[in-house]
Enzyme design. Structure first.
Site, PDB file in Angstrom:
ATOM      1  N   HIS A   8     -30.012   4.587  -2.928  1.00  0.00           N
ATOM      2  CA  HIS A   8     -30.580   4.159  -4.221  1.00  0.00           C
ATOM      3  C   HIS A   8     -30.871   2.652  -4.197  1.00  0.00           C
ATOM      4  CE1 HIS A   8     -29.916   8.010  -6.405  1.00  0.00           C
ATOM      5  NE2 HIS A   8     -29.012   8.164  -5.475  1.00  0.00           N
ATOM      6  N   TYR A  24     -18.913   4.007  -2.828  1.00  0.00           N
ATOM      7  CA  TYR A  24     -19.678   2.997  -3.568  1.00  0.00           C
ATOM      8  C   TYR A  24     -19.070   1.610  -3.330  1.00  0.00           C
ATOM      9  CZ  TYR A  24     -22.163   6.836  -5.813  1.00  0.00           C
ATOM     10  OH  TYR A  24     -22.938   7.940  -6.037  1.00  0.00           O
TER      11      TYR A  24
HETATM   12  C1  HEM Z   1     -20.354  12.430  -1.004  1.00  0.00           C
HETATM   13  C2  HEM Z   1     -21.270  12.245  -1.953  1.00  0.00           C
HETATM   14  C3  HEM Z   1     -21.971  10.930  -2.206  1.00  0.00           C
HETATM   15  C4  HEM Z   1     -21.941   9.773  -1.487  1.00  0.00           C
HETATM   16  C5  HEM Z   1     -21.192   9.468  -0.194  1.00  0.00           C
HETATM   17  C6  HEM Z   1     -22.786   8.815  -2.185  1.00  0.00           C
HETATM   18  C7  HEM Z   1     -23.024   7.528  -1.764  1.00  0.00           C
HETATM   19  C8  HEM Z   1     -23.662   6.551  -2.498  1.00  0.00           C
HETATM   20  C9  HEM Z   1     -23.708   5.146  -2.164  1.00  0.00           C
HETATM   21  C10 HEM Z   1     -23.085   4.523  -0.919  1.00  0.00           C
HETATM   22  C11 HEM Z   1     -24.409   4.507  -3.139  1.00  0.00           C
HETATM   23  C12 HEM Z   1     -24.668   2.996  -3.259  1.00  0.00           C
HETATM   24  C13 HEM Z   1     -23.578   2.397  -4.164  1.00  0.00           C
HETATM   25  C14 HEM Z   1     -23.689   0.921  -4.421  1.00  0.00           C
HETATM   26  O1  HEM Z   1     -23.981   0.126  -3.512  1.00  0.00           O
HETATM   27  O2  HEM Z   1     -23.404   0.514  -5.581  1.00  0.00           O
HETATM   28  C15 HEM Z   1     -24.811   5.501  -4.091  1.00  0.00           C
HETATM   29  C16 HEM Z   1     -25.526   5.260  -5.233  1.00  0.00           C
HETATM   30  C17 HEM Z   1     -25.879   6.220  -6.137  1.00  0.00           C
HETATM   31  N1  HEM Z   1     -25.538   7.568  -6.130  1.00  0.00           N
HETATM   32 FE1  HEM Z   1     -24.407   8.474  -4.738  1.00  0.00          FE
HETATM   33  N2  HEM Z   1     -23.291   9.403  -3.310  1.00  0.00           N
HETATM   34  C18 HEM Z   1     -22.821  10.686  -3.366  1.00  0.00           C
HETATM   35  C19 HEM Z   1     -23.068  11.618  -4.339  1.00  0.00           C
HETATM   36  C20 HEM Z   1     -23.841  11.402  -5.445  1.00  0.00           C
HETATM   37  C21 HEM Z   1     -24.048  12.349  -6.512  1.00  0.00           C
HETATM   38  C22 HEM Z   1     -23.416  13.747  -6.582  1.00  0.00           C
HETATM   39  C23 HEM Z   1     -24.866  11.748  -7.422  1.00  0.00           C
HETATM   40  C24 HEM Z   1     -25.382  12.258  -8.735  1.00  0.00           C
HETATM   41  C25 HEM Z   1     -24.686  13.024  -9.535  1.00  0.00           C
HETATM   42  C26 HEM Z   1     -25.177  10.419  -6.938  1.00  0.00           C
HETATM   43  C27 HEM Z   1     -25.967   9.499  -7.582  1.00  0.00           C
HETATM   44  C28 HEM Z   1     -26.094   8.172  -7.216  1.00  0.00           C
HETATM   45  C29 HEM Z   1     -26.857   7.187  -7.980  1.00  0.00           C
HETATM   46  C30 HEM Z   1     -27.659   7.423  -9.244  1.00  0.00           C
HETATM   47  C31 HEM Z   1     -26.695   5.965  -7.301  1.00  0.00           C
HETATM   48  C32 HEM Z   1     -27.290   4.614  -7.724  1.00  0.00           C
HETATM   49  C33 HEM Z   1     -26.303   3.890  -8.643  1.00  0.00           C
HETATM   50  C34 HEM Z   1     -26.856   2.536  -9.049  1.00  0.00           C
HETATM   51  O3  HEM Z   1     -27.981   2.487  -9.587  1.00  0.00           O
HETATM   52  O4  HEM Z   1     -26.146   1.534  -8.841  1.00  0.00           O
HETATM   53  N3  HEM Z   1     -24.534  10.246  -5.749  1.00  0.00           N
HETATM   54  N4  HEM Z   1     -24.347   6.739  -3.678  1.00  0.00           N
END
Ligand code: HEM
Length: 304
Positions: A26, A293
């Site tokens: 993202h 995260y």
């Molecule tokens: C094992 C499952 C998952 C992993 C390892 C993962 C990993 C990540 C990582 C590393 C980031 C960047 C975080 C940052 O730097 O602040 C991220 C952002 C994000 N993830 Fe996931 N994620 C997972 C599951 C999900 C799921 C299930 C959803 C939705 C329900 C989701 C929605 C998002 C969103 C919307 C962002 C952006 C948040 C922002 O705008 O700061 N992710 N994710």
């Protein structure tokens, strides 16, 4: 195989490259400001401070799912909607959702397998087939998840799913497991890849700016309420359609947020940041996300 949050971020970096200063996933996003106002049906279901009825301020981030901050908006991708709500006692709570309605694996390891399987290249079809063989639950979610990759007409015209179940506890101690969907007020519409490409690399960001200059965008927070026996710790499982749905409140996105994430300000949206009146389920993916995260945050802001 057991993986660590750092390994999950490594997998994202392998697929999308490392981009200092940006989220591992993202990476391309737009910050907005707004308010969330509870509806009576939401207030009846939890004692949480943001569901009392008074509007609470919000920071909102719309994003594309990939880890490349230069990726064009017309590329197939999930879109994200992250919402941070500021509670009267000075604390915060976050809701982090995306356009794919079902997560493809019950295990964090499945997420890493999916990352590798989605890496473009000659071996991709074989890797993807192997991923499906190891994660049969993903097959059920394929049609809906594939549809969610189509480029939307607007970040404000697509529903976002928070996937996991959360336990809402009301003022009398009664409790229900619920799942959230942010339902847009604007009719949900997608574009053909060609039509989206004609609009340009950053068309979603431009569209959002123009839309908000005309007036606020709204989403309602819809809850689906589990019945006894519905799986509450499995992000791949669906609950039957006839489960009751209630509107818990409305998010109003009023304008772009230009002050945050500048001059050393750091924002992190964490789906496990809940508040009194809302509890996490035992879903292993939900429990894993917080660490991933933080690992991504450590890399994007190494001096912290
Ligand atoms: C094992 C499952 C998952 C992993 C390892 C993962 C990993 C990540 C990582 C590393 C980031 C960047 C975080 C940052 O730097 O602040 C991220 C952002 C994000 N993830 Fe996931 N994620 C997972 C599951 C999900 C799921 C299930 C959803 C939705 C329900 C989701 C929605 C998002 C969103 C919307 C962002 C952006 C948040 C922002 O705008 O700061 N992710 N994710």
């Amino acid at each position: 195989m057991t993986i660590t949050p750092g390994q999950a971020v490594d997998a994202a970096n392998e697929v999308f490259g490392r981009h200092p200063g940006y989220r591992a996933l993202h990476a391309k996003g737009t910050l907005c400001r707004g308010t969330f106002t509870a509806a009576p049906a939401g207030a009846a279901m939890t004692r949480a401070a943001h569901l009392r009825g008074e509007p609470v301020p919000a920071t909102i981030r719309f994003s594309n799912g990939g880890g490349d901050p230069q990726a064009p908006d017309y590329a197939p991708d999930v879109r994200g909607l992250a919402v941070k709500l500021y509670l009267p006692d000075g604390s915060r709570t976050d809701i982090v959702a995306q356009t794919a309605p079902r997560f493809p694996s019950r295990r964090p390891e499945g997420f890493v397998e999916l990352m590798h399987a989605s890496h473009p290249g000659l071996a991709m079809p074989f890797k993807f087939a192997r991923f499906l063989a190891r994660n049969p639950a993903a097959i059920r979610g394929l049609p809906a998840n594939a549809a969610a990759l189509r480029p939307p007409v607007s970040y404000a015209a697509v529903p976002y799913y928070a996937i996991h179940a959360f336990r809402w506890i009301d003022g009398d101690g009664g409790a229900h497991y619920v799942r959230y969907t942010w339902v847009p007020q604007a009719p949900a519409r997608s574009l053909s890849p060609l039509a989206a490409k004609r609009l340009g690399r950053d068309y979603l960001q431009h569209e959002l700016r123009e839309r908000l200059a005309r007036g606020p965008a709204q989403f309602t927070l819809e809850l689906q309420i589990a019945a006894d026996g519905d799986p509450v710790d499995d992000p791949t499982a669906q609950w039957p359609d006839q489960r009751p749905r209630v509107i818990a409140g409305t998010l109003e996105v009023s304008g772009l947020e230009t002050e945050r994430e500048t001059g050393g300000d750091v924002l992190i949206f964490d789906p496990t940041r809940v508040t009194d009146g809302i509890e996490l389920s035992a879903d292993p993916i939900l429990q894993f996300r917080s660490g991933a995260y933080s690992a991504s945050l450590e890399r994007r802001v190494p001096s912290r």
